[in-house]
Design a protein around this motif. Structure first.
Motif, PDB file in Angstrom:
ATOM      1  N   ASN A  26       0.847  -1.179   0.000  1.00  0.00           N
ATOM      2  CA  ASN A  26       0.000   0.000   0.000  1.00  0.00           C
ATOM      3  C   ASN A  26       0.889   1.236   0.000  1.00  0.00           C
ATOM      4  OD1 ASN A  26      -1.617   2.245   1.414  1.00  0.00           O
ATOM      5  ND2 ASN A  26      -3.202   0.741   0.956  1.00  0.00           N
ATOM      6  N   ARG A  27       0.974   1.926  -1.153  1.00  0.00           N
ATOM      7  CA  ARG A  27       1.834   3.111  -1.273  1.00  0.00           C
ATOM      8  C   ARG A  27       1.416   4.202  -0.301  1.00  0.00           C
ATOM      9  NH1 ARG A  27       0.936   1.170  -6.306  1.00  0.00           N
ATOM     10  NH2 ARG A  27       2.723   0.755  -7.656  1.00  0.00           N
ATOM     11  N   LEU A  28       0.106   4.348  -0.132  1.00  0.00           N
ATOM     12  CA  LEU A  28      -0.393   5.426   0.709  1.00  0.00           C
ATOM     13  C   LEU A  28       0.079   5.245   2.142  1.00  0.00           C
ATOM     14  CD1 LEU A  28      -2.260   7.930   0.767  1.00  0.00           C
ATOM     15  CD2 LEU A  28      -4.093   6.403   1.463  1.00  0.00           C
ATOM     16  N   THR A  29      -0.068   4.033   2.670  1.00  0.00           N
ATOM     17  CA  THR A  29       0.319   3.776   4.048  1.00  0.00           C
ATOM     18  C   THR A  29       1.824   3.701   4.219  1.00  0.00           C
ATOM     19  OG1 THR A  29      -1.730   2.552   4.445  1.00  0.00           O
ATOM     20  CG2 THR A  29       0.073   2.174   5.979  1.00  0.00           C
ATOM     21  N   GLU A  30       2.481   2.964   3.327  1.00  0.00           N
ATOM     22  CA  GLU A  30       3.871   2.571   3.555  1.00  0.00           C
ATOM     23  C   GLU A  30       4.904   3.604   3.108  1.00  0.00           C
ATOM     24  OE1 GLU A  30       4.107  -1.202   1.648  1.00  0.00           O
ATOM     25  OE2 GLU A  30       2.571  -2.098   2.941  1.00  0.00           O
ATOM     26  N   THR A  31       4.534   4.506   2.206  1.00  0.00           N
ATOM     27  CA  THR A  31       5.512   5.495   1.751  1.00  0.00           C
ATOM     28  C   THR A  31       5.001   6.925   1.876  1.00  0.00           C
ATOM     29  OG1 THR A  31       4.761   5.304  -0.548  1.00  0.00           O
ATOM     30  CG2 THR A  31       6.564   3.876   0.134  1.00  0.00           C
ATOM     31  N   PHE A  32       3.816   7.194   1.382  1.00  0.00           N
ATOM     32  CA  PHE A  32       3.346   8.578   1.322  1.00  0.00           C
ATOM     33  C   PHE A  32       3.107   9.166   2.705  1.00  0.00           C
ATOM     34  CE2 PHE A  32       0.068  11.856   0.452  1.00  0.00           C
ATOM     35  CZ  PHE A  32       0.782  12.632  -0.423  1.00  0.00           C
ATOM     36  N   LEU A  33       2.421   8.412   3.570  1.00  0.00           N
ATOM     37  CA  LEU A  33       2.116   8.940   4.896  1.00  0.00           C
ATOM     38  C   LEU A  33       3.209   8.650   5.912  1.00  0.00           C
ATOM     39  CD1 LEU A  33      -1.684   8.106   5.136  1.00  0.00           C
ATOM     40  CD2 LEU A  33      -0.624  10.323   4.768  1.00  0.00           C
TER      41      LEU A  33
ATOM     42  N   PRO B  65      -6.153   6.024  14.550  1.00  0.00           N
ATOM     43  CA  PRO B  65      -6.954   5.319  13.551  1.00  0.00           C
ATOM     44  C   PRO B  65      -8.398   5.801  13.478  1.00  0.00           C
ATOM     45  CG  PRO B  65      -5.640   3.778  14.827  1.00  0.00           C
ATOM     46  CD  PRO B  65      -5.495   5.112  15.487  1.00  0.00           C
ATOM     47  N   THR B  66      -8.910   6.392  14.568  1.00  0.00           N
ATOM     48  CA  THR B  66     -10.301   6.837  14.549  1.00  0.00           C
ATOM     49  C   THR B  66     -10.559   7.854  13.442  1.00  0.00           C
ATOM     50  OG1 THR B  66     -12.078   7.741  15.927  1.00  0.00           O
ATOM     51  CG2 THR B  66      -9.909   8.720  16.189  1.00  0.00           C
TER      52      THR B  66
ATOM     53  N   ALA C  88      -5.239  13.389   3.740  1.00  0.00           N
ATOM     54  CA  ALA C  88      -5.010  12.112   3.069  1.00  0.00           C
ATOM     55  C   ALA C  88      -6.235  11.206   3.166  1.00  0.00           C
ATOM     56  CB  ALA C  88      -3.788  11.415   3.669  1.00  0.00           C
ATOM     57  N   TYR C  89      -6.821  11.137   4.345  1.00  0.00           N
ATOM     58  CA  TYR C  89      -8.020  10.308   4.495  1.00  0.00           C
ATOM     59  C   TYR C  89      -9.154  10.812   3.598  1.00  0.00           C
ATOM     60  CZ  TYR C  89      -6.480   7.440   8.479  1.00  0.00           C
ATOM     61  OH  TYR C  89      -5.855   6.532   9.286  1.00  0.00           O
ATOM     62  N   LEU C  90      -9.320  12.125   3.518  1.00  0.00           N
ATOM     63  CA  LEU C  90     -10.353  12.677   2.644  1.00  0.00           C
ATOM     64  C   LEU C  90     -10.085  12.291   1.191  1.00  0.00           C
ATOM     65  CD1 LEU C  90     -10.639  16.250   4.220  1.00  0.00           C
ATOM     66  CD2 LEU C  90     -12.248  14.358   4.499  1.00  0.00           C
ATOM     67  N   GLY C  91      -8.818  12.321   0.791  1.00  0.00           N
ATOM     68  CA  GLY C  91      -8.465  11.946  -0.574  1.00  0.00           C
ATOM     69  C   GLY C  91      -8.773  10.497  -0.877  1.00  0.00           C
ATOM     70  N   VAL C  92      -8.598   9.607   0.106  1.00  0.00           N
ATOM     71  CA  VAL C  92      -8.953   8.201  -0.103  1.00  0.00           C
ATOM     72  C   VAL C  92     -10.448   8.068  -0.382  1.00  0.00           C
ATOM     73  CG1 VAL C  92      -9.031   5.912   0.957  1.00  0.00           C
ATOM     74  CG2 VAL C  92      -7.045   7.377   1.324  1.00  0.00           C
ATOM     75  N   GLY C  93     -11.250   8.879   0.293  1.00  0.00           N
ATOM     76  CA  GLY C  93     -12.688   8.854   0.044  1.00  0.00           C
ATOM     77  C   GLY C  93     -13.033   9.219  -1.391  1.00  0.00           C
ATOM     78  N   PHE C  94     -12.293  10.171  -1.957  1.00  0.00           N
ATOM     79  CA  PHE C  94     -12.469  10.510  -3.374  1.00  0.00           C
ATOM     80  C   PHE C  94     -12.187   9.293  -4.245  1.00  0.00           C
ATOM     81  CE2 PHE C  94     -12.925  14.847  -2.344  1.00  0.00           C
ATOM     82  CZ  PHE C  94     -13.188  15.573  -3.494  1.00  0.00           C
TER      83      PHE C  94
ATOM     84  N   PRO D 270      -6.154   2.395   3.314  1.00  0.00           N
ATOM     85  CA  PRO D 270      -4.895   2.264   4.055  1.00  0.00           C
ATOM     86  C   PRO D 270      -5.111   1.446   5.317  1.00  0.00           C
ATOM     87  CG  PRO D 270      -5.860   4.408   4.461  1.00  0.00           C
ATOM     88  CD  PRO D 270      -6.725   3.753   3.415  1.00  0.00           C
ATOM     89  N   ASP D 271      -4.042   0.936   5.876  1.00  0.00           N
ATOM     90  CA  ASP D 271      -4.097   0.205   7.136  1.00  0.00           C
ATOM     91  C   ASP D 271      -3.844   1.192   8.272  1.00  0.00           C
ATOM     92  OD1 ASP D 271      -3.826  -1.357   9.357  1.00  0.00           O
ATOM     93  OD2 ASP D 271      -2.297  -2.686   8.532  1.00  0.00           O
ATOM     94  N   PRO D 272      -4.907   1.628   8.981  1.00  0.00           N
ATOM     95  CA  PRO D 272      -4.705   2.637  10.031  1.00  0.00           C
ATOM     96  C   PRO D 272      -3.738   2.175  11.106  1.00  0.00           C
ATOM     97  CG  PRO D 272      -7.044   2.369   9.537  1.00  0.00           C
ATOM     98  CD  PRO D 272      -6.324   1.246   8.847  1.00  0.00           C
TER      99      PRO D 272
END
Length: 332
Positions: A97-104, A151-152, A121-127, A142-144
């Motif tokens: 997962n690029r979002l979890t493992e590198t971007f964030l 994580p909430t 970032a979370y809002l963007g995932v919703g898009f 992503p894996d919170p």
């Protein structure tokens, strides 16, 4: 340069056209030329961030490019980049997962105990979810548990989904008050619609072009039980994106009536997102004074305190809603 042929193909296939986000194309009527320009620029910077992340494979290059954008709009660009990476994760045959493992979690995005751009970032995932078949949602999420922040906050993903639907399909979601069903989201199903409504309220700030009178009239057309979440979202957008003056913000607070605490809570979320990413602007300070009666930093610290010791198990009331209620209680 980390642009590849595959990256160029991805960009051509999935990047929305700039005309798709214009007020004329969407049928939005802005309060003023200034509001139109500011809100359209926010959407444009989201698209720029999306293009960076959908085309380039190198984390460092994405970081560098996002950092060159105008400070006031960088949050929207990070949101767009997160959307792009979530789409890439969903469509890639490779594990990870690029979002979890590198971007964030990668260098340049950490700020002590948490990511500086976790809200956006979370809002963007919703898009991204709004553009994907539901069968692919799991791959995009992503894996919170691997993120440093709470994580909430992942409920903001469904907020982002609601914003997307209000922005791109407002005749259905705003004018006809549509309510979706059967979302494959790993959270309390009964709360999903509420999180979506919070995003619809944010989207309505853009749909109504910052026109508070029009916004309040449209919100009143929804079922009364949806008003608190819609107004919370509107308060968040009015505080984060702006586009209007003090008189308009004051009119929104007055018009919210008994739901002023919800508007203030939305503002606190916006100000916390701005504060942790170092993007506080003059407009954010004005919104903090009007909606919260304090500075932007003081409002942001309410969120920082209220997120401590939240219940781990969502149960009947998700921890995210407990978080929101704690903030609202400050203003009741």
């Amino acid at each position: 340069m980390s642009t590849t042929i595959l990256g160029s193909v991805r960009k051509r296939l999935v990047t929305p056209a700039t005309t798709e986000i214009s007020f004329e194309t969407r049928g939005f009527e802005a309060l003023s030329a200034e509001a139109k320009a500011r809100l359209e620029m926010s959407a444009l910077q989201f698209l720029v961030g999306f293009e960076f992340a959908i085309e380039h494979s190198g984390h460092d290059e994405i970081v560098t490019r996002l950092g060159t954008l105008e400070r006031e709009y960088q949050g929207f660009a990070f949101e767009g980049a997160a959307m792009a990476l979530a789409l890439r994760d969903a469509m890639s045959p490779a594990a990870g997962n690029r979002l979890t493992e590198t971007f964030l979690a990668g260098p340049g995005f950490d700020d002590g105990p948490g990511s500086r751009h976790i809200f956006m970032a979370y809002l963007g995932v919703g898009f991204a979810l709004a553009r994907l078949p539901r069968a692919l949602w799991r791959r995009a999420l992503p894996d919170p548990g691997k993120l440093a922040d709470h994580p909430t906050l992942s409920w903001l993903i469904m907020d982002g989904y609601g914003f997307h639907e209000a922005f791109f399909h407002h005749p259905k979601w705003v004018d006809r008050h549509f309510v979706g069903r059967g979302y494959p989201y790993p959270g309390n199903p009964a709360y999903t619609q509420r999180a979506i409504d919070q995003g619809i309220g944010r989207g309505m700030w853009f749909v109504c072009g910052g026109d508070v009178e029009r916004l309040l009239t449209r919100i009143k057309g929804f079922a009364p039980n949806r008003h608190p979440d819609l107004l919370s979202g509107a308060g968040l957008a009015a505080s984060y994106a702006g586009g209007v003056g003090a008189d308009d913000l004051e009119a929104l607070l007055r018009g919210a009536g008994e739901y002023r605490p919800e508007v203030a809570q939305g503002a606190v979320f916006a100000l916390r997102a701005r504060e942790v990413s170092g993007l506080i602007t003059e407009h954010n300070e004005m919104a903090a004074q009007i909606f919260c009666g304090m500075t932007a930093d003081e409002a942001a610290q309410i969120a920082a305190k209220c997120v401590i010791d939240l219940p781990e198990d969502d149960g009947a009331v998700p921890a995210y809603e407990v978080f929101r209620q704690r903030i609202q209680q400050h203003f009741r």
